[in-house]
Write a protein that holds these residues in place. Structure first.
Motif, short mmCIF file in Angstrom:
data_model
loop_
_atom_site.label_atom_id
_atom_site.label_comp_id
_atom_site.label_asym_id
_atom_site.label_seq_id
_atom_site.Cartn_x
_atom_site.Cartn_y
_atom_site.Cartn_z
N GLY A 159 26.98 31.35 53.29
CA GLY A 159 27.30 31.42 54.44
C GLY A 159 28.57 30.70 55.07
O GLY A 159 28.67 30.73 53.78
N ASP A 160 29.11 30.62 55.87
CA ASP A 160 30.32 30.00 56.59
C ASP A 160 30.00 29.18 55.67
O ASP A 160 29.39 28.13 56.17
N GLY A 161 31.36 28.39 55.32
CA GLY A 161 31.85 27.09 55.09
C GLY A 161 32.15 25.88 56.20
O GLY A 161 32.58 26.71 57.45
N THR A 162 31.53 24.79 55.72
CA THR A 162 32.20 24.25 57.72
C THR A 162 33.76 24.04 57.46
O THR A 162 34.89 24.58 57.10
N PHE A 218 23.89 25.57 87.10
CA PHE A 218 23.32 25.68 86.23
C PHE A 218 23.69 24.70 84.69
O PHE A 218 24.85 25.10 84.47
N LEU A 219 23.12 24.48 83.98
CA LEU A 219 23.60 23.84 82.42
C LEU A 219 22.52 24.61 81.30
O LEU A 219 21.39 25.29 81.69
N THR A 220 22.72 25.09 80.43
CA THR A 220 22.70 25.28 79.19
C THR A 220 22.79 23.96 78.07
O THR A 220 23.92 23.15 78.77
N LEU A 221 22.64 24.21 76.85
CA LEU A 221 22.38 23.67 75.98
C LEU A 221 23.52 23.08 75.80
O LEU A 221 24.68 21.53 75.60
N GLU A 222 24.83 23.98 75.81
CA GLU A 222 26.12 24.18 75.79
C GLU A 222 26.98 23.03 76.60
O GLU A 222 28.13 22.72 76.05
N ASP A 223 25.92 23.00 78.06
CA ASP A 223 26.80 22.04 78.89
C ASP A 223 26.07 20.65 79.05
O ASP A 223 26.40 19.92 79.44
N THR A 224 25.68 20.85 77.59
CA THR A 224 25.18 18.83 77.12
C THR A 224 25.97 19.07 75.78
O THR A 224 26.36 19.15 75.25
N LEU A 225 26.24 16.93 75.49
CA LEU A 225 27.08 16.70 74.86
C LEU A 225 26.84 17.50 73.30
O LEU A 225 27.22 17.55 72.57
N ALA A 226 25.23 17.30 73.27
CA ALA A 226 24.79 17.13 71.71
C ALA A 226 25.04 19.09 71.56
O ALA A 226 25.24 19.92 70.71
N GLY A 227 25.84 20.40 72.20
CA GLY A 227 25.44 21.46 72.59
C GLY A 227 27.15 21.73 71.67
O GLY A 227 27.86 22.43 71.90
N TYR A 228 27.49 20.63 73.66
CA TYR A 228 29.51 20.99 73.09
C TYR A 228 29.48 21.00 72.43
O TYR A 228 30.99 21.34 71.94
N ILE A 229 29.78 19.31 71.21
CA ILE A 229 30.10 19.27 70.22
C ILE A 229 29.49 20.71 69.04
O ILE A 229 31.47 20.32 68.71
N ALA A 230 29.20 21.14 68.42
CA ALA A 230 28.81 21.62 68.30
C ALA A 230 28.90 23.08 67.82
O ALA A 230 28.71 23.89 67.19
N ASP A 231 29.64 23.80 69.26
CA ASP A 231 29.11 25.51 69.73
C ASP A 231 29.90 25.85 68.61
O ASP A 231 31.18 25.97 68.73
N GLU A 232 29.70 26.63 67.95
CA GLU A 232 30.58 27.67 67.08
C GLU A 232 30.14 27.20 65.67
O GLU A 232 32.08 27.64 64.67
N LEU A 233 30.55 26.17 65.64
CA LEU A 233 30.74 25.38 64.06
C LEU A 233 30.25 25.58 63.03
O LEU A 233 28.58 25.80 63.37
N SER A 234 30.19 25.23 61.72
CA SER A 234 29.52 25.50 60.83
C SER A 234 30.17 24.16 60.62
O SER A 234 30.88 23.57 60.02
N TRP A 235 29.03 23.04 59.53
CA TRP A 235 29.21 22.73 58.62
C TRP A 235 27.63 22.48 57.02
O TRP A 235 26.47 22.91 58.48
N CYS A 236 27.94 22.06 56.28
CA CYS A 236 26.99 20.66 55.83
C CYS A 236 27.69 20.85 54.73
O CYS A 236 28.84 20.81 54.14
N GLY A 237 26.24 20.04 54.03
CA GLY A 237 27.54 18.61 53.02
C GLY A 237 27.46 19.31 51.89
O GLY A 237 26.96 20.65 50.94
N ASP A 238 27.61 18.38 50.17
CA ASP A 238 27.76 19.33 49.06
C ASP A 238 27.22 17.81 48.26
O ASP A 238 27.48 16.06 48.52
N LEU A 239 26.64 17.74 47.06
CA LEU A 239 26.44 16.64 46.29
C LEU A 239 27.62 16.28 45.81
O LEU A 239 28.07 15.07 45.44
#
Ligand code: N1C
Length: 307
Positions: A54-57, A145-166
Motif C-alpha cells: 500500500g501507499d506509504g505514510t 447532515f453530517l458524515t464521519l468526515e464532518d466530525t473531528l476524527a474523520g476530518y483529520i484522517a480523510d484520504e491520508l495514509s499512515w503506518c509505523g515501522d520498527l
C-alpha cells in the motif's frame, strides 16, 4: 574432632570467584544483546523500512493532522475550541510510531478517539458506502447532515495514509500494509474504531447514501457500513433509517429499493427494531449529480421534449 578436608577449604574461595565471574559474564552478554536488539528495533539510521503493497505514510503527516485539527476547532466547529490538537497528534503518533503495522489494536487509538469524540446532533448522521465523493459534495452543500468526515476524527484522517515501522524514524513513508496483507493495519483499525464511535453516537432519524450501480450490491455485509456501523446503531436511540439509493449518472442502474441487498439491509434493521424507508435517486442529491452533468438525459427539466 571430625576429619577436616583441607583441600576443600582452600578451593571454596576459588569456586565462589569463578561462579561470580560466570554470573558477571552472563550479565554482560544479556546487556549487550538487549542493546543490539533494541538498536535494531529503534534507532538504526539508514536501515530500510519494511516493504508493503500500500501507499506509504503521507508526507508531512504531522503538519497536515495538526493543521486540519486547528482548522476544525477554529472554523468548522468552534464549540470544540478547547480540544488540544497537539495531544490529538500525539495520540496518533503514539498509536503507530516504532510499532509493527500489522499488530494495531483498538486500544492503541483509545486516547486519540476519546480526545476527538464529540457530540453529534440527532437526525443529522449520514452514513455512506461507495458514494464517498457524492456524499461529501452533498454535506458541503447541505448543512443538515453530517458524515464521519464532518466530525473531528474523520476530518483529520480523510484520504491520508499512515503506518509505523520498527526501524528509525519509526514511521514508514515508503509503504504501508494493505488489508490483504494484514487486517490489523493502522488505517483499517482507525476507520473501524471511528465508524463504531460515529454509529454509537447516532440518534433520531439517520440516513445512508448507497450506490445502486455496484455489481456486488448496494449493501455489503463486509463493508464498514454493513460490518461496523449497522451493528453498532443503538435501537434505543434511533427511530428510523432513510436509505437514499443513488445510481451513478453514467452507469447502469443495477439495484432498486426492492433489490436483494437492500432487502437484506431492511431485514437486518427491522429485526433490530429500527424502521426503514428507501428512496431512489433522492432529488437533492440527483441535482448535485446534474450540476456536474447538466446535459445528461436524466437532468433535462422536461425529459420527454424532443428539442
Ligand atoms: O466500507 P464502506 O465504504 O461502507 O465505509 C463507509 C462507512 C461510512 O458510513 C463512514 O462513516 O464507514 C465510514 N468510513 C469513513 O468515514 C471513511 N473515510 C474514508 C469508512 N471508511 C472510510 N474511508 C476509507 O474508505 C477507508 O480507507 C475505507 O477502506 C474506505 C471505505 O469505503 P467504502 O467501501 O466506500
Amino acid at each position: 574432632m571430625p576429619f577436616q578436608n583441607s583441600s576443600a577449604t582452600t578451593h571454596r574461595p576459588r569456586l565462589i570467584l569463578s561462579g561470580v565471574m560466570v554470573v558477571l559474564l552472563l550479565l554482560v552478554v544479556v546487556i549487550v544483546s538487549v542493546a543490539v536488539l533494541s538498536s535494531g528495533r529503534k534507532a538504526t539510521p539508514g536501515s530500510s523500512p519494511a516493504q508493503w503493497k500500500g501507499d506509504g505514510t503521507t508526507k508531512h503527516l504531522q503538519e497536515i493532522v495538526l493543521g486540519r485539527c486547528y482548522n476544525f476547532i477554529a472554523t468548522v466547529n468552534p464549540e470544540l475550541k478547547d480540544i488540544d490538537c497537539l495531544q490529538v497528534w500525539q495520540g496518533l503518533q503514539n498509536a503507530i510510531a516504532y510499532r509493527d503495522p500489522c499488530s494495531t489494536t483498538e486500544e492503541d487509538y483509545r486516547p486519540l478517539v476519546d480526545l476527538a469524540s464529540h457530540f453529534i446532533p440527532c437526525n443529522k448522521s449520514l452514513f455512506w458506502s461507495k458514494t464517498k465523493d457524492l456524499v461529501h459534495r452533498f454535506t458541503k452543500a447541505n448543512h443538515d447532515f453530517l458524515t464521519l468526515e464532518d466530525t473531528l476524527a474523520g476530518y483529520i484522517a480523510d484520504e491520508l495514509s499512515w503506518c509505523g515501522d520498527l526501524a528509525s524514524p519509526g514511521i514508514n513513508y515508503q509503504s504501508c500494509p494493505k488489508w490483504s496483507e494484514c487486517e490489523n493495519n493502522p488505517s483499517t483499525i482507525y476507520w473501524k474504531m471511528a465508524s463504531k464511535m460515529f454509529a454509537e453516537a447516532a440518534c433520531g432519524t439517520v440516513q445512508v447514501m448507497l450506490n445502486g450501480s455496484i455489481e456486488t450490491g448496494a449493501f455489503r455485509n463486509n463493508s464498514f457500513f454493513g460490518g461496523i456501523e449497522v451493528p453498532n446503531l443503538n435501537p434505543d436511540k434511533i427511530t428510523e433509517m432513510h436509505i437514499w439509493l443513488i445510481h451513478d449518472i453514467d452507469r447502469p442502474q443495477r439495484e432498486s429499493c426492492t433489490g436483494p441487498s437492500i432487502t437484506t439491509l431492511k431485514n437486518i434493521l427491522t429485526s433490530r427494531k429500527i424502521s426503514v424507508s428507501c428512496e431512489e435517486n433522492y432529488r437533492p442529491v440527483q441535482l448535485l449529480q446534474c450540476a456536474s452533468n447538466p446535459d445528461h438525459s436524466t437532468c433535462k427539466l422536461c425529459p420527454y421534449t424532443t428539442q
